[in-house]
Design an enzyme around this catalytic site. Structure first.
Site, short mmCIF file in Angstrom:
data_model
loop_
_atom_site.label_atom_id
_atom_site.label_comp_id
_atom_site.label_asym_id
_atom_site.label_seq_id
_atom_site.Cartn_x
_atom_site.Cartn_y
_atom_site.Cartn_z
N GLU A 296 0.82 -1.21 0.00
CA GLU A 296 0.00 0.00 0.00
C GLU A 296 0.86 1.27 0.00
OE1 GLU A 296 -2.69 -0.63 3.33
OE2 GLU A 296 -4.04 -1.75 2.02
N ASP A 370 -8.52 -9.04 3.88
CA ASP A 370 -8.22 -7.95 4.81
C ASP A 370 -9.25 -7.85 5.93
OD1 ASP A 370 -7.03 -5.81 5.93
OD2 ASP A 370 -7.53 -4.37 4.37
N GLU A 398 -12.51 -2.34 12.05
CA GLU A 398 -12.44 -1.59 10.79
C GLU A 398 -13.55 -2.00 9.81
OE1 GLU A 398 -8.70 -1.98 8.71
OE2 GLU A 398 -9.44 -0.92 6.95
O1 GCW Z 1 -6.90 -2.95 6.30
C1 GCW Z 1 -6.01 -2.11 5.68
C2 GCW Z 1 -6.33 -0.81 6.29
C3 GCW Z 1 -5.16 0.13 6.38
C4 GCW Z 1 -4.01 -0.62 7.04
C5 GCW Z 1 -3.66 -1.82 6.18
C6 GCW Z 1 -2.56 -2.67 6.81
C7 GCW Z 1 -2.34 0.24 8.51
O2 GCW Z 1 -7.40 -0.22 5.62
O3 GCW Z 1 -5.56 1.24 7.13
O4 GCW Z 1 -2.89 0.21 7.24
O5 GCW Z 1 -4.78 -2.64 6.05
O6 GCW Z 1 -2.91 -3.60 7.50
O7 GCW Z 1 -1.41 -2.40 6.59
#
Ligand code: GCW
Length: 704
Positions: A296, A370, A398
């Site tokens: 990311e 995720d 989240e």
């Molecule tokens: O789930 C996603 C999240 C990000 C997070 C990323 C990760 C810390 O939306 O906010 O970043 O995963 O786990 O690295």
């Protein structure tokens, strides 16, 4: 009436009830045990404490035990350094070489009730600390004689919280206020909350904390921040907690002003070695680094043509002289519109098995996408016999309704831990991969992304405290059942009334499945609102990357719904052992909760439930929403038995949750109906709102 009497009356009426509970004390309330017979029985075994150890952790054990007992029993419980009187609880550190010490390991303990004396025995001070909290838990849950004695040892060595806290006090995906860490006033000012946070963690066996976000600022490694880190480490240490930091892989360049951050560059390696040495000069028992790299947008070794192993091993080398660890995250995925994100971490990391230095651990999220409300377990578990794998769960909600939704996560954690990887035959569960027993990992770690913040009750939704509690208990012992954890937590936190405990337990235990039903039933995933990850947005078709849209995942068309991951599709199924694949591979027999994870199913296909896909889908959305209403009704019945402030707080939040469930239901049913082109099954009233109205509501969630 004299004026002052009026004032007194006013104060009496307006003051909160003496027992009003703002949630700050979590499960460590230590209010007087209300049953007098029990209190008397417990008081007879807990009249004195003997503790002759002088190290900080043993002293903490002793003071915690004393404070807890005094509250629960309503009388002073003196501590003595030696001597024996009937009713003594003795904290004993066993000398090295005692037969029991090997068996107890670093954090284990043995409780031995005897005539007039209860011994809490351990080989190390941390064992005494966990033994003291276990003793208190026994009293808090009104344990029965016989339940106390025995040896208890954690199954995982490092039981860790990952904070996604930023230097300026915000928390990524945090829903309980600002960061606990007040960086601007550290190290001079130590907020008393730090100690209370440490106590709460120690009481459930958590012994490691990563202080900052994995999307890491290089700032934490500066001479400005390291004294602050040291100050926090000093508060956490007497509670047996080690501190770790997340690092930014490009720090040699950004902080060290080097030309590169290439892990094979000698100057870069020397920079890290010096930096790690500096960190240890502040925190001599520092735990190590957690690293998010090439994920990311975060920097990593791949920009320099190197592998994840090259990057991790370079840091591992810097830690070797100090005994520290490198925890390297496997959360990576590339923006390939033709690919399947499900497979990417596996494809990247599996070939590196055997290439990591011995002090590297690879940390894997519980599922391949995720932290969705339900995911199959991550296919890397069981696939890396030569690399210790850590589990990463998310405690902060989240994708589970933030903190307006009541979702007890123990069943989600357990479902993953109990899944069988078949790596070494039947019974090679994910839990046994993590605890090292399948592949003999030398280091074992379970991490949870924290849900704590500066809110008075720590977690905003007061019931989300149960998720922090459940994570710690399962990291200590993954064999505990969700039901037992729910019951312990309810008794310690809310009430001892048997019927209220039973109701709260039921609400907790059903809540995750309910959430799945009204958001992503039958294996739907990643159809939530873009960016903030809240509310439904199944129609999301455009984003910065295709794998951030919803249509990438649900693949709805006029034929059907779901992501085909069989050999005819992306073949992600093939990443699992044949025995794991088998129950998921045939759409005719695949369990409904996983169906749309692995298959594109025609709308009118009859399912094992006897209904067609379309009818079943609608039914699930409606049932999930009705279940929230049922939760509301059940919560009403506990009113006489729980604190009024708690009761009102949860009542309000459940009402919000019901409104949000209706959003999910109406948005998803109306949207998927544009593909199925079928009416709702008989008995379900069509949504009162149109799809356009739903889109507008969700759009408002996203407005800045
Ligand atoms: O789930 C996603 C999240 C990000 C997070 C990323 C990760 C810390 O939306 O906010 O970043 O995963 O786990 O690295």
């Amino acid at each position: 009436m004299p004026r002052f009497l009026g004032l007194v009356l006013f104060l009496l009426i307006s003051a909160p009830a003496a027992n009003a509970d703002d949630g700050y004390r979590l499960w460590l309330k230590y209010d007087l045990i209300s049953n007098p017979a029990l209190r008397k029985e417990y008081a007879s075994i807990a009249r004195f404490i003997t503790c002759s150890e002088n190290d900080p952790v043993s002293k903490t054990a002793c003071l915690e035990l004393q404070a807890g007992l005094q509250g629960l029993l309503g009388k002073p419980v003196p501590v003595q350094s030696s001597g024996f009187k009937p009713g003594t609880i003795e904290l004993v550190l066993l000398p090295k070489g005692t037969p029991d010490t090997d068996n107890l390991g670093k954090d284990g303990f043995k409780i031995q009730p005897g005539r007039g004396r209860t011994a809490i025995l351990a080989a190390h001070p941390s064992g005494l600390l966990y033994g003291a909290f276990e003793f208190l838990r026994y009293l808090q849950t009104e344990g029965k004689p016989g339940e106390l004695s025995g040896v208890r040892r954690p199954r995982v060595q490092l039981r860790m919280l990952n904070h996604w806290d930023n230097p300026l006090g915000t928390i990524e995906r945090g829903y309980a206020g600002a960061s606990l860490w007040k960086w601007y006033e550290l190290p001079e000012t130590i907020d008393p909350r730090y100690r209370d946070y440490a106590r709460a963690n120690a009481s459930i066996g958590i012994n490691a904390v990563v202080l900052n976000n994995v999307n890491a600022s290089a700032r934490f490694l500066t001479p400005e921040y390291l004294p602050k880190v040291k100050a926090l480490a000093d508060v956490l240490r007497p509670y047996g907690i080690k501190v770790f930091l997340s690092i930014n892989f490009a720090s040699p360049k950004t902080l060290g002003k080097l030309k590169t951050s290439d892990p094979l560059d000698p100057q870069v390696r020397a920079w890290w070695q010096e930096k790690v040495r500096e960190v240890y000069s502040y925190v001599p028992d520092f735990g190590g680094f957690l690293v998010k790299a090439n994920s990311e947008g975060e920097p990593g070794p791949q920009e320099h043509g190197r592998t994840h192993a090259d990057g991790a091993n370079m840091l591992a080398e810097a830690f070797r002289p100090h005994g520290g660890l490198v925890i390297w995250r496997a959360f990576v995925y590339g923006p390939d519109p033709k690919g399947d994100r499900f497979k990417e971490a596996y494809q990247e990391f599996k070939p590196l098995d055997g290439q990591f230095a011995p002090n590297v651990i690879v940390q894997v999220k519980n599922g391949p996408i995720d932290f969705q409300p339900r995911e199959p377990f991550h296919p890397l578990f069981g696939a890396m016999p030569k690399t210790p794998l850590a589990m990463e769960f998310q405690i902060t909600q989240e994708y589970l309704g933030f903190s307006t939704n009541l979702v007890f996560l123990a069943p989600l954690f357990k479902e993953c831990l109990d899944s069988d990887t078949y790596a070494r035959g039947k019974g090679s569960t994910v839990a046994r991969v993590i605890d090292g027993s399948v592949h003999d990992y030398p280091v074992t770690v379970m991490a949870g992304v924290a849900n704590t913040g500066s809110d008075r009750n720590w977690t905003w939704h007061s019931m989300s405290q149960a998720n922090w509690y459940a994570f710690g208990r399962l990291a200590w012992d993954h064999q505990l059942s969700s039901a037992r954890i729910a019951e312990e937590w309810a008794r310690m936190t809310l009430t001892q009334d048997p019927s209220a405990v039973a109701t709260i337990k039921d609400i907790l235990l059903g809540s995750r499945e309910t959430y799945v039903r009204f958001t992503t039933p039958m294996g739907l995933h990643h159809i939530m609102g873009q960016g903030i990850h809240f509310g439904p947005e199944p129609w999301l078709a455009r984003s910065a990357r295709p794998d951030w849209t919803s249509i990438y995942y649900h693949r709805a068309d006029t034929v059907g719904l779901g992501f085909d991951r069989t050999p005819q599709g992306s073949n992600a199924l093939s990443l699992y052992a044949p025995e794991t694949q088998q129950p998921w591979s045939d759409p005719n027999s695949c369990a409904l909760p996983y169906l749309l994870w692995f298959h594109h199913v025609p709308w009118d296909k009859p399912l094992s439930s006897g209904r067609t896909l379309w009818d079943e889908l609608c039914l699930q959305y409606y049932a999930g929403t009705d279940e929230v209403a049922a939760m509301q009704a059940r919560w009403e019945t506990v009113q006489p038995h729980v604190d009024p402030e708690w009761f009102a707080d949860v009542r309000g939040r459940l009402a919000v949750q019901h409104r949000e469930a209706l959003h999910w239901r109406d948005a998803c049913v109306l949207y998927f109906q544009t593909f199925s082109r079928k009416p709702l099954p008989p008995g379900l009233n069509p949504p009162k709102r149109t799809l356009e109205e739903m889109k507008r509501i969700v759009e408002i969630y996203q407005l800045r």
